[in-house]
Design a protein around this motif. Sequence first.
Motif, mmCIF file in Angstrom:
data_model
loop_
_atom_site.group_PDB
_atom_site.id
_atom_site.type_symbol
_atom_site.label_atom_id
_atom_site.label_comp_id
_atom_site.label_asym_id
_atom_site.label_seq_id
_atom_site.Cartn_x
_atom_site.Cartn_y
_atom_site.Cartn_z
ATOM 1 N N PRO A 171 35.638 132.943 61.005
ATOM 2 C CA PRO A 171 36.776 133.454 61.778
ATOM 3 C C PRO A 171 37.786 132.375 62.104
ATOM 4 N N ALA A 172 39.013 132.811 62.326
ATOM 5 C CA ALA A 172 40.091 131.858 62.615
ATOM 6 C C ALA A 172 39.851 131.094 63.912
ATOM 7 N N SER A 173 39.008 131.627 64.800
ATOM 8 C CA SER A 173 38.724 130.941 66.055
ATOM 9 C C SER A 173 37.917 129.670 65.844
ATOM 10 N N HIS A 174 37.278 129.534 64.660
ATOM 11 C CA HIS A 174 36.524 128.313 64.357
ATOM 12 C C HIS A 174 37.503 127.239 63.893
ATOM 13 N N LEU A 175 37.933 126.420 64.817
ATOM 14 C CA LEU A 175 38.927 125.404 64.506
ATOM 15 C C LEU A 175 38.342 124.354 63.571
ATOM 16 N N PRO A 176 39.187 123.682 62.781
ATOM 17 C CA PRO A 176 38.688 122.598 61.926
ATOM 18 C C PRO A 176 38.059 121.489 62.751
ATOM 19 N N LEU A 177 37.069 120.841 62.175
ATOM 20 C CA LEU A 177 36.486 119.657 62.788
ATOM 21 C C LEU A 177 37.343 118.462 62.395
ATOM 22 N N LEU A 178 37.772 117.701 63.384
ATOM 23 C CA LEU A 178 38.715 116.609 63.159
ATOM 24 C C LEU A 178 37.987 115.298 62.872
ATOM 25 N N TRP A 179 38.644 114.444 62.121
ATOM 26 C CA TRP A 179 38.146 113.107 61.805
ATOM 27 C C TRP A 179 38.254 112.250 63.065
ATOM 28 N N ILE A 180 37.102 111.815 63.616
ATOM 29 C CA ILE A 180 37.119 111.071 64.869
ATOM 30 C C ILE A 180 36.687 109.620 64.699
ATOM 31 N N SER A 181 35.964 109.287 63.625
ATOM 32 C CA SER A 181 35.555 107.896 63.444
ATOM 33 C C SER A 181 35.125 107.658 62.003
ATOM 34 N N SER A 182 35.004 106.374 61.654
ATOM 35 C CA SER A 182 34.557 105.955 60.321
ATOM 36 C C SER A 182 33.407 104.970 60.496
ATOM 37 N N PRO A 183 32.192 105.449 60.773
ATOM 38 C CA PRO A 183 31.059 104.554 60.998
ATOM 39 C C PRO A 183 30.669 103.814 59.728
ATOM 40 N N SER A 184 29.799 102.827 59.888
ATOM 41 C CA SER A 184 29.400 101.986 58.766
ATOM 42 C C SER A 184 28.155 102.487 58.055
ATOM 43 N N ARG A 185 27.524 103.533 58.577
ATOM 44 C CA ARG A 185 26.310 104.048 57.963
ATOM 45 C C ARG A 185 26.152 105.524 58.315
#
Length: 234
Positions: A90-104
């Motif tokens: 459903p459209a109510s499921h918002l995209p998951l945003l890029w929050i970090s770039s971990p090393s592993r």
Amino acid sequence: MLPLTAAAVQDAFPSIPGAGVVSVCALIFTVASFWWINARRGHLKSWEPHSFAAIVHCSMARLRLPLVLHNTGAKPIVVQDLRLTFPDEPASHLPLLWISSPSRLQPGPEEEPKLPAVFAVAGREAQQLFIEFEAPFSGFVPEPRNYKAQIQARLGHRKGWRTLLTFTLRAANIIDPDRYTVYRNAPLELTKEDRRKADAALLELLDEHEDPSAPGERKQRDSSNDEGDTGTNP
């Protein structure tokens, strides 16, 4: 489009002598080869991840994916942003945003947060990245089933979001949603007990998401029942 042969060039330019035809063909071939090797714009390719890390609460869903990005062309491609979407939900499921770039891939307490930053993938090269996505609100709580997921990117030379990868996210493999840990993204043959625990845990999260007061009420009821049982049983 005419094939690049001496006969084709001679037909297109009948006034050019035979030796000139060969020279024109050689020039065209040289320019085309230079463009292909040094100036051609390619596209980014990626592949379905074999594993992922996940933690899910009633107010937060966080996923960490190992991604390989391959630039098929000669010119670098700049990646400005990434996000994880579920096109069949459903459209109510918002995209998951890029929050970090971990090393592993495996989360750990000693990790240093690395905020998202624009990066470039050089021509004809590949990069392995660990990208962490999070739902900004409680609009997405995964059920114990498979999801059609898409990695979308905003690129420096294009406008809007572009789909980089479509794959199957097997959320049914999340058997301990309260713990941030790694799972295989493969159709595993779980035992009946593991499957029962995974289904129960994720369904409980869905209940909490629909009614945030439910967990406390259930605990109070359970506590009352325990006290009642203690008082009546010898």
